[in-house]
Design a protein around this motif. Sequence first.
Motif, mmCIF file in Angstrom:
data_model
loop_
_atom_site.group_PDB
_atom_site.id
_atom_site.type_symbol
_atom_site.label_atom_id
_atom_site.label_comp_id
_atom_site.label_asym_id
_atom_site.label_seq_id
_atom_site.Cartn_x
_atom_site.Cartn_y
_atom_site.Cartn_z
ATOM 1 N N PRO A 44 33.949 35.249 39.248
ATOM 2 C CA PRO A 44 34.104 34.270 38.166
ATOM 3 C C PRO A 44 35.001 33.114 38.608
ATOM 4 N N PHE A 89 31.835 33.616 30.655
ATOM 5 C CA PHE A 89 32.666 34.624 30.023
ATOM 6 C C PHE A 89 33.862 33.952 29.359
ATOM 7 N N LYS A 98 47.170 40.350 31.499
ATOM 8 C CA LYS A 98 45.958 41.163 31.498
ATOM 9 C C LYS A 98 44.873 40.418 30.732
ATOM 10 N N LEU A 99 43.778 40.105 31.392
ATOM 11 C CA LEU A 99 42.674 39.387 30.758
ATOM 12 C C LEU A 99 41.684 40.370 30.147
ATOM 13 N N PHE A 101 37.962 40.380 28.666
ATOM 14 C CA PHE A 101 36.783 39.536 28.748
ATOM 15 C C PHE A 101 35.775 39.858 27.656
ATOM 16 N N GLY A 102 35.035 38.815 27.249
ATOM 17 C CA GLY A 102 33.866 39.012 26.414
ATOM 18 C C GLY A 102 32.727 39.578 27.251
ATOM 19 N N TYR B 35 39.977 43.980 38.948
ATOM 20 C CA TYR B 35 39.034 44.193 37.852
ATOM 21 C C TYR B 35 37.782 44.893 38.385
ATOM 22 N N PRO B 43 34.214 41.606 33.323
ATOM 23 C CA PRO B 43 35.196 42.355 34.124
ATOM 24 C C PRO B 43 36.137 43.176 33.253
ATOM 25 N N PHE B 45 39.861 45.153 33.290
ATOM 26 C CA PHE B 45 41.143 45.146 33.986
ATOM 27 C C PHE B 45 41.498 46.544 34.481
ATOM 28 N N LEU B 90 36.628 43.043 41.667
ATOM 29 C CA LEU B 90 37.151 41.698 41.771
ATOM 30 C C LEU B 90 38.663 41.708 41.862
#
Lengths: 111, 113
Positions: A44, A89, A98-99, A101-102, B35, B43, B45, B90
Amino acid sequence: QQQVKQSPQSLIVQKGGISIINCAYENTAFDYFPWYQQFPGKGPALLIAIRPDVSEKKEGRFTISFNKSAKQFSLHIMDSQPGDSATYFCAASSEGGKLIFGQGTELSVKP
Amino acid sequence: DAGVTQSPTHLIKTRGQQVTLRCSPKSGHDTVSWYQQALGQGPQFIFQYYEEEERQRGNFPDRFSGHQFPNYSSELNVNALLLGDSALYLCASSPLGAKETQYFGPGTRLLVL
């Protein structure tokens, strides 16, 4: 509460049109909302990001609109081009980075 | 200025084996996050490292472990591989002062047979 819900799952737009992708969240602790673009077989790429103290951010053809009260944010791609065809995304993050994501939107721009 | 690099690009393993994936962050970045991205999904985490310690962890079992070296590079180790571990792994790097601003590498495609 940790979820980010993204819609639509797929989107077909004519060249030159506007692509709109929407995301919603529940966790009010989220304070950073990025959008990523991913091409097949690639990682990404960060496109644009916004924090909740602003309602809109524009970078070139890409605009994020943010509605804090509705807990929603969206990506608008103006003058969509075939080269924009990719999976997009949305994500959200609170303190710590901490991400979340959709589920992704597969965009196809037809010539 | 090199971006985030990952190695290997592809890997095939069998169930029960162990795997080590590697990541080098962007120049000037000292935080590394890992990820897992299953096909057709966003992704997920796994964990984040800075100052050579695991700082945050997602909902992954202890079979997933990591390490960060003094030069900020990082490794992801997965033990006792399961078929469900097949995914794109990732790595993302960020500066310590902006851990949420993450730049991703190209990923390592792991296939478990």
